[in-house]
Design a protein around this motif. Structure first.
Motif, mmCIF file in Angstrom:
data_model
loop_
_atom_site.group_PDB
_atom_site.id
_atom_site.type_symbol
_atom_site.label_atom_id
_atom_site.label_comp_id
_atom_site.label_asym_id
_atom_site.label_seq_id
_atom_site.Cartn_x
_atom_site.Cartn_y
_atom_site.Cartn_z
ATOM 1 N N CYS A 758 0.835 -1.037 0.119
ATOM 2 C CA CYS A 758 -0.136 -0.246 -0.227
ATOM 3 C C CYS A 758 0.979 1.364 0.204
ATOM 4 O O CYS A 758 0.184 2.564 -0.397
ATOM 5 N N SER A 759 2.280 0.735 -0.189
ATOM 6 C CA SER A 759 3.010 2.431 0.326
ATOM 7 C C SER A 759 3.099 3.145 1.274
ATOM 8 O O SER A 759 3.092 4.139 1.237
ATOM 9 N N SER A 760 2.618 2.899 2.087
ATOM 10 C CA SER A 760 2.213 4.235 3.361
ATOM 11 C C SER A 760 3.080 3.437 4.755
ATOM 12 O O SER A 760 3.259 1.763 4.746
ATOM 13 N N GLN A 766 1.164 -2.167 15.096
ATOM 14 C CA GLN A 766 0.517 -2.417 13.483
ATOM 15 C C GLN A 766 0.607 -4.063 13.629
ATOM 16 O O GLN A 766 1.796 -4.203 13.528
ATOM 17 N N GLU A 767 -1.004 -4.922 13.071
ATOM 18 C CA GLU A 767 -0.046 -6.551 12.829
ATOM 19 C C GLU A 767 0.509 -5.689 11.662
ATOM 20 O O GLU A 767 -0.084 -5.639 10.137
ATOM 21 N N HIS A 779 1.810 -4.759 5.393
ATOM 22 C CA HIS A 779 0.332 -5.047 6.776
ATOM 23 C C HIS A 779 -0.227 -6.217 6.412
ATOM 24 O O HIS A 779 -0.245 -6.922 5.582
ATOM 25 N N SER A 780 -0.629 -6.570 7.912
ATOM 26 C CA SER A 780 -1.571 -8.173 8.072
ATOM 27 C C SER A 780 -2.960 -8.347 6.679
ATOM 28 O O SER A 780 -3.054 -8.762 6.213
ATOM 29 N N ASN A 781 -2.913 -6.988 6.979
ATOM 30 C CA ASN A 781 -4.570 -6.619 5.833
ATOM 31 C C ASN A 781 -3.879 -6.613 4.579
ATOM 32 O O ASN A 781 -4.995 -7.237 3.830
ATOM 33 N N CYS A 782 -3.776 -6.292 4.318
ATOM 34 C CA CYS A 782 -2.952 -5.879 2.971
ATOM 35 C C CYS A 782 -1.906 -7.203 1.698
ATOM 36 O O CYS A 782 -2.254 -7.176 0.894
ATOM 37 N N TRP A 786 -3.613 -9.247 -0.948
ATOM 38 C CA TRP A 786 -2.077 -9.367 -2.040
ATOM 39 C C TRP A 786 -2.571 -10.986 -2.317
ATOM 40 O O TRP A 786 -2.677 -11.566 -3.389
ATOM 41 N N ARG A 787 -2.197 -11.745 -0.575
ATOM 42 C CA ARG A 787 -2.635 -13.591 -1.822
ATOM 43 C C ARG A 787 -3.517 -13.659 -1.981
ATOM 44 O O ARG A 787 -3.446 -14.350 -2.825
ATOM 45 N N LYS A 788 -4.442 -12.775 -1.840
ATOM 46 C CA LYS A 788 -5.869 -13.630 -2.965
ATOM 47 C C LYS A 788 -5.880 -13.551 -4.393
ATOM 48 O O LYS A 788 -6.583 -14.017 -5.046
#
Length: 803
Positions: A758-760, A766-767, A779-782, A786-788
């Motif tokens: 996400c370039s942030s 943060q996880e 980032h865990s969410n990113c 991405w993995r999808k």
């Protein structure tokens, strides 16, 4: 309950399919099947044996073309083998029951089962209720147990009332068998495993025989067990445990049957008094021996009947004659939908039994007293002549227009069909066969023996019927085939019957075009018509047995004569009615004259004579009117017959038009389906194109993100190089964790790390998820997003096994 009345899909053994084919085809075609017995082990099939039959057809050298496709043969044989005790007919004592049990209706509406069918229901309930894995051996052991018990029912054909509640109770008990069997087998397992370790095989056999002698007294079963003694110890243990479970299962099933012992044995004195009422279209008749046996159960002394049986002919009696002769004894009631009968004690139960046929064979019927199987005499006639014509090929082999030379051949059949010439001392009951339906043994064949009487005249080269074209055959093709086979030498007029036969064959064809099997039917019926026209006794026999309409293209002279007599009687009846009406009118005219006094009689003589003359004239006129009406009736009949023929032609033409329209509709539907398939392909391609465009856009976005990251990295490298702080203070761990996205501004400033996805910035707390290969963090969410769509790390392009 319904599922137990249907033959399961997995009870037909592949090994017995050739036996079914063997009994179904012509006797002359059977020898080649001896070399086609399957060598592989028994397996259960669920396609009615179609695959096995196809293999037989492939190896038959085109000898079975008259029977159609493998699917047709399998379908016909499925009907052919579906009758009580069919396993006796096909000699398959060691295989599962493969015929569906039938519930019969009596004339008073009650439900009945033939006793042997009860065993089939027990088999079906066991296969359905016991959930323990059922291998082929389970089916075979179950069949072995049941068929060992069915011998106790041998005797007269018996029926019992159908009791659905009883079978529901049996099903409930069957569902408990599995758990009981496993528990009992587990208790004996260690005991038998000791014998396995000590190689005391005799003790193992002895114990299993003790548990269930029905199974383990059988030599093939013992042989199967002994074959496992050479295998590894663990395999022996497992096999013996499985055999233990099955032995206990069969024992439990035997115990369930023992509770209801009378169902599974012959009880001719206590079973219901039943007589099978055979129904063949409008014909309804019984087997004489079966009727007399039933009557003897309610008769005493001189009223008892002597039952004749020569082992070949089994007499029949029309149901109307039964009611006339023995109505007061049988005291049965027939329930009709439109008539309400009073309740009468029912001593007899007439079991409605339909006569079943396939295209080539009649379904066998058990004779009442013996284990023999019979078929209606008319079916025997057709099966015999089919073999004479297409099997022996008699009229191709002996081509001779001198019909007198064939007479010795027909003498062999006199005891079957020429019933008008029976000797004086022949059994009395046989004399009634001339007009009554009757039965003949299904396995008696005399064609080959009879054909030897013609060997003295030499034999011609026999040709096979040729294959029909893909688009069928025509009447001319049929005529040419009759000539090609040499049949015009024996029957010079045979081609004259081709057109009528062709019309009937075309009317009943199974597919769009006439096939080779239809050509065989046409050739057979042309020859049969020629035989019937030469042997009047056969014509009369076929007429009496109601089989005339089963010969394609044949016009029965007896049927036409009966129709003429019927029409004549109808006309005479109408004429009588007219005469009665006219006579009533004339009588009423006479008696309606006023009474004259005795004094005036003489004066009125002239007047009375004139009245008589007028009456005579009126009678003459009425007779003329009757004649005219008679002519009108005949003319009307002719017009009706002509209009009927025209109507038939119109119907036929309309049927052809309908068929053509159906064909056009079929072609249009096929084209429509093709267009739909093309549209689906175009839609699929457009969807794929859209997906490609999305992928390109995604890759473009990723590329731009990568370029931005590279620029950031270059900036940070330049910052690092311009930094005056000592690099020696940075330990090795910091160097490893330092990423191209980490920006170091001073010695004491916290390490800044950006997420490459996400370039942030990744903030404290943060996880994060870390690539196990390049140690980069995201980032865990990113990472999960991405993995999808990706399987590789955005930094090192390596696999992400840890994400």
């Amino acid at each position: 309950m319904a599922q137990f009345l249907k033959c399961p899909d997995n009870v037909l053994a592949s090994n017995i399919v050739p036996s079914h084919v063997y009994h179904y085809i012509l006797p002359e075609l059977r020898p080649f099947l001896h070399n086609l017995r399957p060598n592989e082990s028994t397996k259960l099939v669920d396609d009615d044996g179609e695959e096995v039959i196809q293999k037989i057809l492939d190896k038959s050298n085109n000898q079975l073309r008259m029977y159609g496709s493998a699917k047709e043969i399998a379908g016909n044989i499925k009907i052919f083998r579906n009758f009580p005790e069919s396993f006796l007919f096909f000699d398959e004592d060691s295989y599962p029951f493969n015929a569906s049990p039938v519930i019969y209706d009596s004339l008073n509406g009650e439900k009945y089962l033939c006793k042997p069918d009860i065993f089939t229901i027990i088999q079906n309930i066991a296969l359905h209720s016991i959930k323990y894995p059922k291998t082929t051996s389970f089916h075979l052991l179950l069949a072995m147990v049941l068929k060992s018990k069915i011998t106790q029912t041998y005797g007269p054909v018996e029926f019992v009332k159908f009791d659905e509640k009883m079978f529901d109770e049996i099903e409930k008990e069957m569902k408990e068998v599995e758990n009981e069997s496993v528990e009992q087998a587990s208790a004996q397992r260690l005991y038998l495993e000791m014998f396995v370790l000590n190689k005391n095989h005799a003790a193992i056999v002895s114990k299993l025989r003790e548990l269930n002698p029905t199974i383990w007294d059988d030599a093939p079963t013992i042989s199967l067990l002994q074959s496992w003694f050479d295998k590894p110890i663990e395999q022996q243990k497992q096999f013996i445990f499985v055999m233990l479970i099955k032995s206990y299962t069969m024992k439990c099933i035997e115990q369930i049957m023992a509770k209801r012992a009378t169902l599974f044995m012959s009880t001719p004195k206590s079973s219901p008094i039943t007589v099978r009422l055979f129904e063949d279209g409008e014909e309804r008749y019984v087997m004489e021996a079966e009727l007399y046996h039933a009557l003897n159960r309610v008769s005493t002394g001189s009223d008892r009947f002597e039952i004749h049986n020569d082992g070949l002919n089994f007499g029949g009696m029309d149901m109307n004659d039964v009611k006339k002769k023995y109505g007061n004894r049988i005291q049965t009631i027939e329930v009709c939908s439109d008539v309400k009968h009073k309740t009468i004690p029912t001593y007899f139960q007439f079991i409605r039994t339909p006569i079943l046929r396939t295209k080539h064979r009649a379904v066998p019927i058990r004779a009442h007293f013996s284990e023999q199987f019979v078929i209606p005499a008319v079916d025997y006639f057709f099966e015999l002549w089919k073999n004479v014509i297409l099997g022996v090929k008699l009229f191709q082999k002996h081509q001779c227009s001198d019909w007198g030379k064939f007479v010795p051949f027909f003498h062999e059949f006199d005891n079957f069909f020429d019933i008008e010439k029976l000797p004086d001392d022949f059994e009395p009951f046989m004399r009634n066969l001339q007009k009554q339906q009757y039965f003949l043994r299904a396995d008696i064949r005399v064609e080959r023996v009879a054909s030897k009487s013609l060997e003295q005249y030499g034999a011609s080269t026999v040709k096979d019927v040729r294959n029909a074209k893909k688009d069928g055959f025509t009447v001319e093709n049929l005529k040419n085939e009759l000539k090609y086979l040499g049949l015009t030498n024996t029957f010079p007029e045979i081609q004259d019957h081709a057109e009528a036969v062709y019309e009937d064959v075309d009317r009943v064809k199974k597919e769009r075009y006439l096939r080779t099997c239809d050509l065989f039917d046409a050739v057979e019926n042309c020859q049969l018509i020629c035989v019937l026209n030469r042997v009047p006794n056969y014509q009369k026999f076929l007429h009496n047995q109601k089989g005339c309409k089963r010969v394609f293209g044949y016009k029965c002279a007896h049927c036409e004569r009966e129709e003429e007599v019927k029409n004549t009687l109808d006309i005479q009846d109408s004429m009588k009615n007219l005469k009665i009406e006219s006579s009533n009118e004339s009588g009423s005219n006479q008696y309606s004259q006023p009474a004259l006094s005795a004094q005036k009689d003489c004066e009125k003589c002239m007047e009375s004579s004139k009245t008589l003359e007028e009456t005579e004239n009126e009678l003459k006129m009425s007779q003329d009117q009757l004649k005219e009406m008679e002519k009108k009736i005949t003319n009307t009949e002719k017009e009706l017959s002509d209009s009927k023929k025209e109507h038939e032609k119109i119907v036929e033409s309309e049927a052809k038009k309908t068929e053509e329209l159906a064909e056009k509709k079929e072609e249009l539907s096929k084209e429509k389906e093709k267009n739909q398939e093309k549209e689906e392909e175009i839609l699929k391609a457009s969807r794929e194109n859209e997906e490609l465009q999305k992928t390109i856009l995604k890759l473009t976005a990723e590329n731009e993100a990568n370029e931005r990251m590279i620029e950031k990295l270059l900036d940070r490298i330049s910052n690092l190089s311009s930094n005056n702080q000592k690099t020696n203070e940075i330990d090795e761990k910091t160097i490893e964790e330092l990423t191209p996205t980490a920006s170091v501004t001073s010695k004491n400033a916290p390490l800044i790390i950006d997420c490459l996805i996400c370039s942030s910035q990744i903030k404290a707390g943060q996880e994060v998820i870390r690539c196990p290969l390049c140690k980069r963090r995201f980032h865990s969410n990113c990472a999960f997003k991405w993995r999808k769509d990706h399987t590789q790390c955005p930094a090192c392009n390596g696999d992400l096994p840890g994400i």
